[in-house]
Design an enzyme around this catalytic site. Structure first.
Site, mmCIF file in Angstrom:
data_model
loop_
_atom_site.group_PDB
_atom_site.id
_atom_site.type_symbol
_atom_site.label_atom_id
_atom_site.label_comp_id
_atom_site.label_asym_id
_atom_site.label_seq_id
_atom_site.Cartn_x
_atom_site.Cartn_y
_atom_site.Cartn_z
ATOM 1 N N GLU A 21 0.833 -1.214 0.000
ATOM 2 C CA GLU A 21 0.000 0.000 0.000
ATOM 3 C C GLU A 21 0.858 1.252 0.000
ATOM 4 O O GLU A 21 0.480 2.276 -0.574
ATOM 5 C CB GLU A 21 -0.930 0.012 1.207
ATOM 6 C CG GLU A 21 -2.023 -1.022 1.144
ATOM 7 C CD GLU A 21 -2.907 -0.989 2.373
ATOM 8 O OE1 GLU A 21 -4.112 -0.703 2.197
ATOM 9 O OE2 GLU A 21 -2.409 -1.238 3.488
ATOM 10 N N LYS A 98 -11.167 4.865 1.710
ATOM 11 C CA LYS A 98 -10.262 4.105 0.847
ATOM 12 C C LYS A 98 -11.142 3.291 -0.097
ATOM 13 O O LYS A 98 -11.976 2.495 0.343
ATOM 14 C CB LYS A 98 -9.365 3.183 1.663
ATOM 15 C CG LYS A 98 -8.376 2.393 0.806
ATOM 16 C CD LYS A 98 -7.526 1.442 1.636
ATOM 17 C CE LYS A 98 -6.454 2.207 2.362
ATOM 18 N NZ LYS A 98 -5.444 1.273 2.949
#
Length: 118
Positions: A21, A98
Protein backbone atom coordinates in the site's frame (compact mmCIF):
# COMPACT_ATOMS: atom_id res chain seq x y z
CA UNK A 1 -23.33 30.42 11.20
CA UNK A 2 -22.94 28.52 8.00
CA UNK A 3 -21.41 25.44 6.45
CA UNK A 4 -18.99 24.84 3.62
CA UNK A 5 -18.74 21.33 2.21
CA UNK A 6 -16.13 19.90 -0.12
CA UNK A 7 -17.57 16.64 -1.41
CA UNK A 8 -15.81 13.74 -3.08
CA UNK A 9 -12.26 15.09 -3.31
CA UNK A 10 -10.61 12.29 -5.29
CA UNK A 11 -6.92 11.48 -4.76
CA UNK A 12 -4.36 8.72 -5.07
CA UNK A 13 -2.20 8.22 -1.98
CA UNK A 14 0.02 5.72 -0.18
CA UNK A 15 -1.75 5.07 3.14
CA UNK A 16 -2.01 1.69 4.78
CA UNK A 17 -0.38 -0.92 6.97
CA UNK A 18 0.53 -3.34 4.18
CA UNK A 19 3.94 -2.78 2.53
CA UNK A 20 2.46 -2.76 -0.98
CA UNK A 21 0.00 0.00 0.00
CA UNK A 22 2.87 2.37 0.71
CA UNK A 23 4.41 1.60 -2.71
CA UNK A 24 1.47 1.10 -5.09
CA UNK A 25 -1.03 3.26 -3.24
CA UNK A 26 -4.80 3.33 -3.49
CA UNK A 27 -7.56 5.63 -4.59
CA UNK A 28 -9.21 7.73 -1.88
CA UNK A 29 -12.15 10.03 -1.44
CA UNK A 30 -12.26 12.82 1.14
CA UNK A 31 -15.36 14.71 2.25
CA UNK A 32 -14.82 17.82 4.35
CA UNK A 33 -17.40 19.97 6.11
CA UNK A 34 -16.68 23.06 8.16
CA UNK A 35 -18.91 25.36 10.17
CA UNK A 36 -18.19 28.99 10.84
CA UNK A 37 -19.66 32.47 10.84
CA UNK A 38 -20.47 33.26 7.21
CA UNK A 39 -22.62 36.32 7.93
CA UNK A 40 -19.96 38.89 7.06
CA UNK A 41 -19.01 37.39 3.66
CA UNK A 42 -22.69 36.91 2.80
CA UNK A 43 -23.01 40.70 3.03
CA UNK A 44 -19.58 41.91 1.85
CA UNK A 45 -19.05 39.55 -1.11
CA UNK A 46 -15.30 39.60 -0.33
CA UNK A 47 -13.08 36.52 -0.36
CA UNK A 48 -11.01 37.95 2.49
CA UNK A 49 -14.07 37.76 4.78
CA UNK A 50 -14.86 34.09 4.26
CA UNK A 51 -13.38 30.64 4.74
CA UNK A 52 -11.58 29.97 1.47
CA UNK A 53 -12.49 26.54 0.13
CA UNK A 54 -9.41 26.58 -2.12
CA UNK A 55 -7.33 26.72 1.07
CA UNK A 56 -9.37 23.84 2.51
CA UNK A 57 -8.81 21.76 -0.63
CA UNK A 58 -5.07 22.44 -0.55
CA UNK A 59 -4.86 21.28 3.08
CA UNK A 60 -6.59 18.02 2.13
CA UNK A 61 -4.27 17.43 -0.86
CA UNK A 62 -1.11 18.20 1.15
CA UNK A 63 -2.06 15.99 4.10
CA UNK A 64 -3.17 13.12 1.87
CA UNK A 65 0.27 13.26 0.18
CA UNK A 66 1.95 12.42 3.52
CA UNK A 67 1.97 8.67 4.20
CA UNK A 68 0.05 7.33 7.19
CA UNK A 69 -0.69 3.79 8.26
CA UNK A 70 -4.19 4.68 9.49
CA UNK A 71 -6.96 6.75 7.94
CA UNK A 72 -7.68 8.06 11.44
CA UNK A 73 -4.22 9.63 11.53
CA UNK A 74 -4.51 11.45 8.21
CA UNK A 75 -8.04 12.63 9.10
CA UNK A 76 -6.76 14.10 12.38
CA UNK A 77 -3.90 15.87 10.59
CA UNK A 78 -6.42 17.48 8.24
CA UNK A 79 -8.52 18.66 11.21
CA UNK A 80 -5.47 20.05 13.00
CA UNK A 81 -4.38 22.05 9.97
CA UNK A 82 -7.86 23.43 9.28
CA UNK A 83 -8.30 24.62 12.87
CA UNK A 84 -4.71 25.89 13.03
CA UNK A 85 -4.77 27.85 9.78
CA UNK A 86 -8.34 29.08 9.49
CA UNK A 87 -9.47 30.96 12.61
CA UNK A 88 -13.01 31.52 11.28
CA UNK A 89 -13.67 27.76 11.39
CA UNK A 90 -15.54 26.59 14.50
CA UNK A 91 -16.18 22.94 13.62
CA UNK A 92 -14.54 20.50 11.20
CA UNK A 93 -15.74 17.10 10.08
CA UNK A 94 -13.61 15.03 7.72
CA UNK A 95 -14.31 11.61 6.22
CA UNK A 96 -11.53 9.72 4.47
CA UNK A 97 -12.55 6.75 2.31
CA UNK A 98 -10.26 4.11 0.85
CA UNK A 99 -11.73 2.82 -2.42
CA UNK A 100 -11.51 -0.96 -2.99
CA UNK A 101 -9.61 -1.69 0.24
CA UNK A 102 -7.49 -4.86 0.36
CA UNK A 103 -9.58 -6.62 3.01
CA UNK A 104 -10.40 -9.88 1.26
CA UNK A 105 -13.93 -9.15 0.13
CA UNK A 106 -16.07 -7.24 -2.31
CA UNK A 107 -16.10 -3.92 -0.45
CA UNK A 108 -16.54 -0.68 -2.36
CA UNK A 109 -14.81 1.43 0.29
CA UNK A 110 -14.04 1.88 3.95
CA UNK A 111 -14.56 5.25 5.59
CA UNK A 112 -13.26 6.91 8.74
CA UNK A 113 -14.92 10.13 9.97
CA UNK A 114 -13.59 12.44 12.67
CA UNK A 115 -14.83 15.80 13.87
CA UNK A 116 -13.72 18.50 16.24
CA UNK A 117 -15.20 21.72 17.56
CA UNK A 118 -13.05 24.58 18.80
Amino acid sequence: MGKIKLNNIRLHAQHGCLPEESVIGSDYRVDLQIEGDLNKPSQSDKLADTIDYVHLNNIVKEEMAEKSKLLEHVAQRIINRVLGELPLVNTVEVCVSKINPPIGGDVESVMVCLDKTR
